[in-house]
Motif scaffolding. Structure first.
Motif, PDB file in Angstrom:
ATOM      1  N   HIS A  56       3.050  10.650   3.062  1.00  0.00           N
ATOM      2  CA  HIS A  56       1.778  10.444   2.392  1.00  0.00           C
ATOM      3  C   HIS A  56       0.577  10.697   3.298  1.00  0.00           C
ATOM      4  O   HIS A  56       0.629  10.444   4.497  1.00  0.00           O
ATOM      5  N   SER A  57      -0.508  11.120   2.701  1.00  0.00           N
ATOM      6  CA  SER A  57      -1.636  11.683   3.438  1.00  0.00           C
ATOM      7  C   SER A  57      -2.265  10.728   4.442  1.00  0.00           C
ATOM      8  O   SER A  57      -2.842  11.180   5.418  1.00  0.00           O
ATOM      9  N   ASN A  58      -2.179   9.426   4.232  1.00  0.00           N
ATOM     10  CA  ASN A  58      -2.779   8.502   5.205  1.00  0.00           C
ATOM     11  C   ASN A  58      -1.833   7.366   5.564  1.00  0.00           C
ATOM     12  O   ASN A  58      -2.268   6.303   5.992  1.00  0.00           O
ATOM     13  N   VAL A  59      -0.530   7.594   5.421  1.00  0.00           N
ATOM     14  CA  VAL A  59       0.411   6.515   5.701  1.00  0.00           C
ATOM     15  C   VAL A  59       0.360   6.118   7.172  1.00  0.00           C
ATOM     16  O   VAL A  59       0.464   4.930   7.511  1.00  0.00           O
ATOM     17  N   GLN A  60       0.166   7.072   8.076  1.00  0.00           N
ATOM     18  CA  GLN A  60       0.036   6.728   9.490  1.00  0.00           C
ATOM     19  C   GLN A  60      -1.275   6.007   9.742  1.00  0.00           C
ATOM     20  O   GLN A  60      -1.338   5.031  10.487  1.00  0.00           O
ATOM     21  N   ALA A  98       0.851  -1.196   0.000  1.00  0.00           N
ATOM     22  CA  ALA A  98       0.000   0.000   0.000  1.00  0.00           C
ATOM     23  C   ALA A  98       0.881   1.239   0.000  1.00  0.00           C
ATOM     24  O   ALA A  98       1.842   1.326   0.764  1.00  0.00           O
ATOM     25  N   SER A  99       0.538   2.208  -0.839  1.00  0.00           N
ATOM     26  CA  SER A  99       1.417   3.356  -1.064  1.00  0.00           C
ATOM     27  C   SER A  99       1.320   4.418   0.014  1.00  0.00           C
ATOM     28  O   SER A  99       2.185   5.278   0.113  1.00  0.00           O
ATOM     29  N   GLY A 100       0.260   4.466   0.804  1.00  0.00           N
ATOM     30  CA  GLY A 100       0.114   5.494   1.820  1.00  0.00           C
ATOM     31  C   GLY A 100      -0.967   6.505   1.513  1.00  0.00           C
ATOM     32  O   GLY A 100      -1.288   7.343   2.357  1.00  0.00           O
ATOM     33  N   LYS A 101      -1.562   6.456   0.322  1.00  0.00           N
ATOM     34  CA  LYS A 101      -2.630   7.395  -0.030  1.00  0.00           C
ATOM     35  C   LYS A 101      -4.014   6.849   0.294  1.00  0.00           C
ATOM     36  O   LYS A 101      -4.916   7.604   0.617  1.00  0.00           O
ATOM     37  N   ALA A 102      -4.200   5.550   0.169  1.00  0.00           N
ATOM     38  CA  ALA A 102      -5.539   4.976   0.328  1.00  0.00           C
ATOM     39  C   ALA A 102      -6.113   5.329   1.693  1.00  0.00           C
ATOM     40  O   ALA A 102      -5.426   5.301   2.718  1.00  0.00           O
ATOM     41  N   ALA A 103      -7.398   5.659   1.722  1.00  0.00           N
ATOM     42  CA  ALA A 103      -8.074   6.108   2.931  1.00  0.00           C
ATOM     43  C   ALA A 103      -8.246   4.971   3.932  1.00  0.00           C
ATOM     44  O   ALA A 103      -7.922   3.805   3.654  1.00  0.00           O
ATOM     45  N   GLN A 156     -20.334   8.458  -1.589  1.00  0.00           N
ATOM     46  CA  GLN A 156     -19.592   7.989  -0.426  1.00  0.00           C
ATOM     47  C   GLN A 156     -18.490   8.965  -0.037  1.00  0.00           C
ATOM     48  O   GLN A 156     -17.984   9.726  -0.863  1.00  0.00           O
ATOM     49  N   ALA A 157     -18.114   8.912   1.224  1.00  0.00           N
ATOM     50  CA  ALA A 157     -16.998   9.696   1.766  1.00  0.00           C
ATOM     51  C   ALA A 157     -15.972   8.731   2.348  1.00  0.00           C
ATOM     52  O   ALA A 157     -16.269   7.560   2.615  1.00  0.00           O
ATOM     53  N   VAL A 158     -14.752   9.231   2.522  1.00  0.00           N
ATOM     54  CA  VAL A 158     -13.690   8.429   3.129  1.00  0.00           C
ATOM     55  C   VAL A 158     -13.056   9.232   4.249  1.00  0.00           C
ATOM     56  O   VAL A 158     -13.395  10.395   4.474  1.00  0.00           O
ATOM     57  N   SER A 159     -12.111   8.634   4.947  1.00  0.00           N
ATOM     58  CA  SER A 159     -11.460   9.300   6.074  1.00  0.00           C
ATOM     59  C   SER A 159      -9.978   8.968   6.078  1.00  0.00           C
ATOM     60  O   SER A 159      -9.542   7.987   5.479  1.00  0.00           O
ATOM     61  N   MET A 160      -9.214   9.812   6.760  1.00  0.00           N
ATOM     62  CA  MET A 160      -7.780   9.594   6.879  1.00  0.00           C
ATOM     63  C   MET A 160      -7.258  10.179   8.180  1.00  0.00           C
ATOM     64  O   MET A 160      -7.946  10.923   8.870  1.00  0.00           O
ATOM     65  N   GLU A 161      -5.999   9.840   8.511  1.00  0.00           N
ATOM     66  CA  GLU A 161      -5.367  10.267   9.759  1.00  0.00           C
ATOM     67  C   GLU A 161      -4.155  11.126   9.455  1.00  0.00           C
ATOM     68  O   GLU A 161      -3.367  10.798   8.566  1.00  0.00           O
ATOM     69  N   ASP A 162      -3.983  12.222  10.201  1.00  0.00           N
ATOM     70  CA  ASP A 162      -2.822  13.079   9.984  1.00  0.00           C
ATOM     71  C   ASP A 162      -1.673  12.700  10.923  1.00  0.00           C
ATOM     72  O   ASP A 162      -1.767  11.746  11.704  1.00  0.00           O
TER      73      ASP A 162
END
Length: 765
Positions: free
Chosen positions: A413-417, A159-164, A531-537
């Protein structure tokens, strides 16, 4: 730009950018990419909502989305990422009808991605050496059939780190229901050292700060991170901190402009008649890997100040009550510190004793201190020891677990964490195995899976038979290009979930597939509606994101729909895993996340829309230490430099870099404005002093040769010598072009993160 050569043999002038970060240059950089991409008309509306409550969350870095955003809450590189995603250019099957895969392989990633968005699923045909269009049902069925034929442990899910969070949760679930923990992600390439090293000493694998701490700190010690290029939105709170009196002490081999001066593009006065904000109190050009010695010098000064306070009866410098109650191991660390002389610290850090003492005084005089670091710390063989030393420094004065203080790694990347948070990990012990048993009724695999380095090792031995890539361009990001690229096409199956074409896609396995997906800014319409998705900073806050743009093609699917489609085609039917229902309504997946981690994600469907997101918590911030001792750990270093190979005559340590027109392996253009560079990426940065010593001329073409001490020949030629301000014994050049110089075995000792910030090389003329 600046930089020149003296044909008569004089000293070359180092290149530099003679303006501030931000300002008109940033706006011009955005405009240049906007013209090149011919982005869709709705891009202005998307940018107006970017990183705002209820809006669209940037696909670039993982910086915070504040509850009270600026009018324009995007940076230059965030805008470039959005423009890149929303291009009107299309990469259709006609490209593959006109060119074989072998031909396209010669183009390079910039030219490949400039073809635009992929529009429909593609299947590799070995007889014609072309990708051919195919239907989704056919693709899913064929991929599922091949996965069933393969031993699950011979397949890697990257996984590259972008996927929500939602597709990431299902991706991890799918892997374990299939039967493996081969779940490396881009964290393996950059911040896995944080996940391992920080967890060892604080009990938490992530930073302890929140966004609000930046408004309350008195000093920031900033190691190995380039905010002007990699996370420009951090410059606003840093500027605010400086203007209220906070002192920023920078440790970095290169003088990065973002930490020198900044002009706020949203401040009309500063943009017109005002002057830039000077960002640092001290800028210390440490040797690559020399942060360990530098921090030891700071600690040594803190102890000198403590002894002086004891002698005079002044207020103690150390926080004795905190150390006694909350830490373990200080005696061993202090004993080691007392045996190290200043000469050794100067030699290994490249800094002078007076500079380390002055920086140490800033630390002692500050009530609240934050330690910030990036890949300039994590991508060394002993990077984990550097993290341990930084935590030592913070612990000496109780600077973890209170407002305005803490340890703050800056993630990429935006959701790597977030991907790690919801189960994408190769370590079986970190997976929510008990919840898998409870919620889905299966026995998860308990054998650790592949890190990225271990995946490449298995690839080279022929043990890895299948690869699914959830985004990314992994073949270009890894070390050991020559051997790894030769082995890539020997896999039985390669599947790439992607938005644009890149080099990794052009190494298809015996069964090769490209599955095009939506970008986050596009409307994701499923059977249950939009649909919506979410991510962590980086601060452990969770945000919702809603796309509105019309998809680039009616044949695109979301990442979640693609993951679910492959899973459904691979696994036996199971009423506890209703893949179609999850695809129709992502809120059901968020309910699963909340049930899996109820303390952190309760009421997720509601809370993710609140301004500033919701904080999932961090025990170390509350001074709850989930370590073996139950306390924060002082560590004792075994080395004074984090590089794995020491200095020697005419051996250099190469630092690989991202340009201002780049995010990871994505190249937006050929301007590295903030370093005063443009044009070819095939350059090597050398200090004028080293150029003079080695009789090198600006513009001379040289070859870099690996000097790690093994018997493998590694070299990259065709590099133009370019003068730049660097410490002695240091070279710099671009990632991923210089990755072939990095041995696969040359990685951080605990995390196996490739040591891309101190690669041992020599110059061959």
């Amino acid at each position: 730009m600046a930089g020149s050569k003296d044909n008569a043999g004089g000293t070359a002038t180092p290149h530099e950018y003679r303006h501030s970060t931000g300002g008109w240059g940033s706006l011009q950089g955005i405009a240049r990419i906007a013209l090149k991409e011919r982005a869709s008309p709705g891009v202005i509306e998307t940018l107006s909502r970017q990183n705002k409550p209820g809006g669209y969350m940037c696909t670039s870095c993982a910086w915070a989305k504040p509850p009270n955003p600026h009018a324009f809450e995007f940076c230059e590189n965030g805008a470039k990422a959005t423009l890149w995603d929303l291009t009107t250019d299309r990469c259709t099957p006609e490209l593959f009808a006109s060119h074989t895969v072998s031909e396209l392989r010669q183009w390079g990633d910039y030219e490949l991605e400039m073809q635009g968005r992929l529009t429909q699923p593609l299947r590799y045909d070995a007889n014609t050496d072309r990708y051919l269009p195919v239907g989704w049902d056919t693709a899913f069925a064929a991929i599922g059939q091949k996965l069933r034929e393969l031993d699950p442990k011979s397949v890697t899910f990257y996984a590259s780190g972008k996927a929500a969070l939602e597709p990431s949760y299902l991706y991890a679930l799918f892997a374990r229901m299939y039967g493996h923990n081969n779940l490396p992600d881009s964290s393996n390439m950059c911040h896995e050292t944080t996940s391992v090293g920080l967890k060892k000493v604080t009990g938490s694998p992530v930073g302890t700060c929140t966004f609000e701490d930046l408004s309350k700190c008195d000093a920031i010690f900033y190691f190995g991170q380039n905010p002007g290029t990699n996370s420009p939105r951090i410059l606003h709170p840093l500027k605010d901190a400086v203007e209220r009196g906070c002192k920023i002490i920078v440790f970095n081999p290169l003088k990065e402009k973002g930490l020198i001066e900044f002009t706020d593009p949203q401040n009309p006065i500063q943009m017109t008649v005002g002057t830039p904000t000077k960002m640092n109190h001290m800028y210390l050009q440490v040797r690559p890997g020399g942060d360990i010695a530098a921090i030891m010098g700071l600690c040594k000064r803190v102890l000198e100040r403590e002894r002086a306070a004891q002698e005079t009866g002044a207020r103690p410098v150390l926080d004795h009550a905190f150390i006694e109650q909350h830490t373990h191991g200080i005696d061993e660390f202090l004993a080691k510190l007392n045996t190290i002389g200043w000469d050794a610290l100067e030699a290994e850090s490249g800094l002078t004793r007076p500079d380390m003492e002055e920086a140490g005084d800033v630390y002692c005089n500050a009530e609240r201190v934050i330690g910030i670091y990036g890949m300039g710390v994590t991508q060394h063989v002993h990077g984990g020891q550097t993290i341990g030393l930084l935590v030592n420094l913070l612990l000496l004065r109780g600077n973890i677990g209170r407002e305005g203080a803490g340890c703050n790694p800056i993630r990429g990347h935006s959701n790597v964490q977030g991907q790690r948070t919801v189960g994408i990990t190769e370590k079986a012990e970190l997976a929510p195995n008990d919840k898998y048993r409870e919620l889905f009724g299966f026995e998860p695999p308990m054998e650790d899976g592949h890190t990225t380095v271990e995946f490449v090792k298995a690839l080279l031995t022929g043990e890895n038979k299948g690869f699914i890539g959830l985004g990314g361009n992994l073949a270009m990001a890894i070390p050991e290009h020559e051997q790894a690229h030769a082995a890539w096409a020997d896999m039985e199956l390669t599947v790439h979930v992607a938005t644009k074409l890149n080099t990794t896609h052009l190494m298809p396995g015996k069964s090769g597939w490209i599955l095009p997906c939506l970008v986050r800014a596009e409307e994701d319409m499923q059977a249950g509606g939009p649909q919506a998705v979410s991510m962590e900073d980086s601060f452990s806050h969770i945000y919702g994101s809603q796309g509105r743009r019309t998809p680039a093609s009616e044949l695109l699917k979301s990442e979640l729909a693609i993951v679910a489609g492959i899973a459904q085609a691979t696994l036996d039917p199971d009423p506890k895993a209703p893949w179609q229902e999850w695809t129709a309504d992502y809120s059901l997946v968020r309910d699963l996340i909340a049930r899996t981690w109820p303390d952190q994600f309760h009421d997720m469907n509601v809370r993710m829309w609140q301004a500033g997101g919701f904080y999932r918590g961090n025990p170390a911030r509350e001074r709850i230490w989930k370590t073996d001792s139950g306390k924060a750990e002082f560590t004792t270093p075994t080395v004074l430099n984090a590089a794995g190979v020491g200095r020697a005559e005419n051996r250099f340590h190469l630092v690989t870099l991202r340009s201002n027109d780049q995010f990871n392996t994505t190249i937006y253009g050929h301007s590295d404005r903030l370093r005063g560079l443009s044009g070819s990426r095939m350059i090597v940065l050398v200090s004028p002093a080293e150029m003079e010593r080695l009789s090198l001329r600006e513009g001379q073409v040289v070859t870099l040769v690996g000097d790690a001490g093994d018997d493998v020949v590694r070299e990259v030629g065709g590099l133009t010598v370019t003068p730049y301000d660097l410490p002695a014994g240091t070279l710099a050049g671009y990632f991923p072009e210089l990755n072939p110089l990095m041995p696969l075995w040359y990685h951080e000792e605990m995390s196996k993160t490739p040591a891309a910030k101190s690669i041992p090389v020599r110059i061959r003329t």
